[in-house]
Design a protein around this motif. Structure first.
Motif, PDB file in Angstrom:
ATOM      1  N   THR A 127      50.393 -20.406  16.899  1.00 46.04           N
ATOM      2  CA  THR A 127      50.753 -19.001  17.105  1.00 46.04           C
ATOM      3  C   THR A 127      49.636 -18.207  17.757  1.00 46.04           C
ATOM      4  OG1 THR A 127      50.071 -18.540  14.820  1.00 46.04           O
ATOM      5  CG2 THR A 127      52.430 -18.910  15.233  1.00 46.04           C
ATOM      6  N   PHE A 128      48.487 -18.075  17.069  1.00 45.63           N
ATOM      7  CA  PHE A 128      47.390 -17.273  17.620  1.00 45.63           C
ATOM      8  C   PHE A 128      46.075 -17.925  17.236  1.00 45.63           C
ATOM      9  CE2 PHE A 128      44.332 -13.767  17.739  1.00 45.63           C
ATOM     10  CZ  PHE A 128      44.621 -13.218  18.982  1.00 45.63           C
ATOM     11  N   GLU A 129      45.345 -18.405  18.273  1.00 44.07           N
ATOM     12  CA  GLU A 129      44.071 -19.090  18.038  1.00 44.07           C
ATOM     13  C   GLU A 129      43.317 -19.180  19.365  1.00 44.07           C
ATOM     14  OE1 GLU A 129      43.004 -22.949  15.436  1.00 44.07           O
ATOM     15  OE2 GLU A 129      43.960 -23.437  17.342  1.00 44.07           O
ATOM     16  N   GLY A 130      42.003 -18.997  19.313  1.00 41.42           N
ATOM     17  CA  GLY A 130      41.178 -19.202  20.491  1.00 41.42           C
ATOM     18  C   GLY A 130      40.988 -18.009  21.391  1.00 41.42           C
ATOM     19  N   GLN A 131      41.326 -16.790  20.952  1.00 43.78           N
ATOM     20  CA  GLN A 131      41.084 -15.621  21.771  1.00 43.78           C
ATOM     21  C   GLN A 131      40.921 -14.379  20.897  1.00 43.78           C
ATOM     22  OE1 GLN A 131      44.328 -14.192  24.265  1.00 43.78           O
ATOM     23  NE2 GLN A 131      45.813 -15.386  23.084  1.00 43.78           N
ATOM     24  N   ASN A 132      40.329 -13.337  21.494  1.00 44.73           N
ATOM     25  CA  ASN A 132      40.104 -12.081  20.795  1.00 44.73           C
ATOM     26  C   ASN A 132      41.280 -11.133  21.013  1.00 44.73           C
ATOM     27  OD1 ASN A 132      37.566 -12.962  19.972  1.00 44.73           O
ATOM     28  ND2 ASN A 132      36.545 -12.053  21.739  1.00 44.73           N
ATOM     29  N   PHE A 133      41.295 -10.070  20.228  1.00 48.13           N
ATOM     30  CA  PHE A 133      42.212  -8.962  20.469  1.00 48.13           C
ATOM     31  C   PHE A 133      41.423  -7.670  20.370  1.00 48.13           C
ATOM     32  CE2 PHE A 133      42.224  -9.405  15.885  1.00 48.13           C
ATOM     33  CZ  PHE A 133      42.216  -8.100  15.424  1.00 48.13           C
ATOM     34  N   LYS A 134      41.913  -6.635  21.008  1.00 45.44           N
ATOM     35  CA  LYS A 134      41.316  -5.306  20.929  1.00 45.44           C
ATOM     36  C   LYS A 134      42.310  -4.393  20.216  1.00 45.44           C
ATOM     37  CE  LYS A 134      39.771  -1.396  23.732  1.00 45.44           C
ATOM     38  NZ  LYS A 134      39.693  -0.845  25.114  1.00 45.44           N
ATOM     39  N   GLY A 135      42.013  -4.061  18.983  1.00 46.33           N
ATOM     40  CA  GLY A 135      42.933  -3.241  18.212  1.00 46.33           C
ATOM     41  C   GLY A 135      42.529  -3.170  16.757  1.00 46.33           C
ATOM     42  N   LEU A 136      43.527  -3.275  15.879  1.00 41.81           N
ATOM     43  CA  LEU A 136      43.320  -3.192  14.444  1.00 41.81           C
ATOM     44  C   LEU A 136      43.876  -4.436  13.766  1.00 41.81           C
ATOM     45  CD1 LEU A 136      44.351   0.533  13.756  1.00 41.81           C
ATOM     46  CD2 LEU A 136      42.025  -0.396  13.807  1.00 41.81           C
ATOM     47  N   GLY A 137      43.168  -4.891  12.744  1.00 38.96           N
ATOM     48  CA  GLY A 137      43.625  -6.046  11.988  1.00 38.96           C
ATOM     49  C   GLY A 137      43.336  -5.858  10.511  1.00 38.96           C
ATOM     50  N   LEU A 138      44.059  -6.594   9.671  1.00 36.15           N
ATOM     51  CA  LEU A 138      43.901  -6.477   8.220  1.00 36.15           C
ATOM     52  C   LEU A 138      44.072  -7.850   7.587  1.00 36.15           C
ATOM     53  CD1 LEU A 138      43.687  -4.703   5.611  1.00 36.15           C
ATOM     54  CD2 LEU A 138      46.189  -4.532   5.690  1.00 36.15           C
ATOM     55  N   GLU A 139      43.176  -8.196   6.649  1.00 39.96           N
ATOM     56  CA  GLU A 139      43.274  -9.428   5.876  1.00 39.96           C
ATOM     57  C   GLU A 139      43.161  -9.097   4.389  1.00 39.96           C
ATOM     58  OE1 GLU A 139      41.496 -13.200   7.577  1.00 39.96           O
ATOM     59  OE2 GLU A 139      40.247 -11.702   8.593  1.00 39.96           O
TER      60      GLU A 139
END
Length: 583
Positions: A127-139
């Motif tokens: 699904t999502f691996e190996g790159q960055n994102f510019k925004g907001l994230g939560l764990e």
């Protein structure tokens, strides 16, 4: 003010501002007095900067002539809060375009983490691996609950450039979001993941119509699990379904197969029939027992499977692999093996299928206090065969051009060292043999080849004087049909640690390589390199320079060099300076 001066001015202003900012943070942290019952604020990290240049007589630059960057990492701790932050600022060439800036931070409190800015998260391999994102994230990971999500941009827009020296295809701005929810621990878990990405077709200036690549939309639904039994057996797996709209403006039906998958993905991409759908699965079974480890893996990805969150993943592949590692004599003898079989044409929709078989054995041993040895042997079989026999002949690769090759490689690397009072002697050698055997009689004469590569290195280190000398000799011979190419030459080096505290490092190398093609065409390469570094408490400074010169040595190359000085004789000079401050 010219472009170079503008870039240098921007670089100096940014560097000064960053250093002042970090110093102010540090002084603020030091001025804080600890309150009773509370942990004081502590800040650690580093800030660094570098500048590099490159000059060559080549007609087309193979790398930027000038570049600079500033980067930093900060880790702040106060009570139960942990706040990591990082940034990167860089610029290439002599352009006065705005510098590329990346910055982000991830405050963490107990089991909760918030990501802001440019951040990196891994959800699953499909699904999502190996790159960055510019925004907001939560764990969120309270006890056995597992939750992750983000929303932001994973591609920034870039206008099409048709200039010959700076050709660039258009790239559309791409926004994405993802959610992962699961239950378990790092040893046993089950997760459900969803990913969606969509391009903004108006974000980039397109000169050539229609645009290529086209604006796309993608959705992926995935599940992942891991089961650990008896602390020695691990079973893990992933399964994912994807839907991809190759062109948002097109209404044509691209894929009519896997109707069940298409019906499922319509819930996320719409029901106009333009989506390509695909399935991806993988699993692994591992076993650990004292000094032995084995892993059996399987992976199958349909040709239409695609996730814009995993840009480097291959599709249309089925792979079975088996890895082993065993240790003897308290770790002094280690043996590892690997075997795999891979092929494409998973859906039997290609006229020709490629099968790849790989095997590898690696032995690493320590024989006494002074001697070590590494032996490695590898084999590769590459073969094309008939795929779908119902596909018309024009789409099939003729037998005379089909790939049917075997590659064997063998390496032998012994090493020996001895210490006598304040002197250390170290000698090591490497011998590499490789052979390509083409079983296709039509192409064998042009493909069969043998390669021998050897090197011997001797280093003597004077411990009390902090000086070491080295001498390396390299020999390569490549032969194909009636042609042969050999190169041989030595490289001498010296390194030293100076000053009372031994914090000034100097290193230099001089090398020459004599090249010979079919015993007639001769050429010589000269290389020089100098490196220096200085450390003082929180500061580290380094400087380097490399120069490579290729000479002409016969009438033919001399004649060519007079008309095209970059075609035969090349001069490449590169260098740089860097500074790093830790606190």
């Amino acid at each position: 003010m010219n472009r170079k001066a503008t870039a240098m001015s921007n670089f100096k202003y940014i560097l000064c501002g960053v250093i002042l900012w970090f110093n102010s943070i540090k002084m603020h942290a030091q001025s804080m007095q600890p309150n009773p019952g509370k942990v004081p604020l502590t800040i650690t990290g580093q800030v660094g900067t570098s500048a590099n240049f490159y000059s060559s007589n080549e007609s087309i630059d193979s790398r930027p002539n000038y570049s600079w960057s500033v980067n930093g990492n900060v880790l702040a701790r106060v009570n139960k809060w942990t706040i990591p932050a990082s940034f990167v600022i860089n610029q290439y060439s002599h352009s006065n375009a705005p510098a590329f800036i990346q910055a982000g931070l991830s405050p963490t409190y107990k089991w909760a983490t918030i990501h802001m800015g440019y951040r990196y998260m891994t959800l699953s391999p499909f699904t999502f691996e190996g790159q960055n994102f510019k925004g907001l994230g939560l764990e969120l990971n309270p006890k056995h609950f597992r939750f992750s999500t983000f929303y932001g941009k994973i591609n920034r827009a870039a206008d099409q450039d048709t200039n010959r020296t700076s050709f660039r295809l258009p790239q559309f701005s791409r926004k994405a979001y993802a959610i992962k929810a699961g239950y378990g621990t790092s040893s046993n878990y089950f997760d459900l993941i969803f990913f969606h990405a969509k391009d903004d077709s108006t974000s980039a200036n397109v000169i050539t119509k229609p645009a290529f690549p086209r604006p796309q939309e993608n959705a992926v639904a995935s599940a992942a699990f891991k089961i650990t039994m008896l602390k020695k057996i691990i079973l893990s797996g992933d399964v994912a379904v994807s839907g991809l709209i190759d062109d948002q403006s097109s209404k044509r039906i691209i894929d009519t197969t896997h109707q069940n998958l298409k019906d499922f993905m319509k819930n996320f991409l719409g029901g106009d029939g333009t989506a390509r759908t695909g399935l991806a699965t993988q699993g692994a079974l591992s076993y650990y027992f004292k000094s032995y480890y084995t892993n059996l893996g399987y992976r199958r990805v349909q040709p239409n499977f695609r996730s814009l969150g995993t840009p480097y993943m291959l599709n249309d592949v089925e792979l079975v692999s088996w890895n082993n590692n065993v240790s003897f004599l308290k770790g002094k003898l280690n043996i590892s093996t690997n075997a795999s079989n891979q092929h494409n044409n998973v859906e039997n929709n290609l006229a020709t299928e490629l099968v790849t078989q790989v095997g590898n054995v690696n032995v690493n041993t320590i024989l006494g206090q002074h001697f070590n040895l590494n032996v490695n042997a590898s084999g590769y079989n590459l073969k094309q065969k008939d795929g779908n026999t119902n596909i018309a002949d024009p789409f099939k690769i003729p037998d005379t051009f089909r790939l049917n090759q075997r590659i064997t490689q063998f390496s032998f690397s012994p090493g020996y060292h001895v210490t006598a009072t304040d002197i250390i002697h170290y000698i090591n050698s490497t011998i590499n043999l490789s052979k390509l055997t083409d079983k296709n009689a039509s192409t064998a004469a042009f493909s069969n080849s043998n390669n021998l590569s050897t090197s011997v290195n001797y280093t003597i280190a004077f411990i009390k004087k902090s000086i070491s000398l080295s001498l390396n000799t390299l020999y390569n011979k490549y032969k194909q049909q009636n042609n042969s190419y050999t190169s041989v030459g030595p490289t001498a080096g010296i390194s030293a640690q100076l000053l009372k505290s031994k914090n000034l490092n100097l290193q230099g190398n001089v090398g020459v390589l004599f090249n010979n093609y079919n015993k007639t065409s001769k050429q010589k390469n000269l290389s020089y390199s100098v490196n220096s570094g200085y450390q003082a408490k929180h500061h580290a400074f380094s400087l380097y320079a490399n120069y490579i010169h290729t000479e002409t040595n016969n009438a033919i190359t001399n004649a060519i060099n007079k008309t095209f000085p970059y075609a035969v004789a090349t001069n490449n000079l590169s260098g740089g300076v860097s500074y790093n401050y830790t606190f």
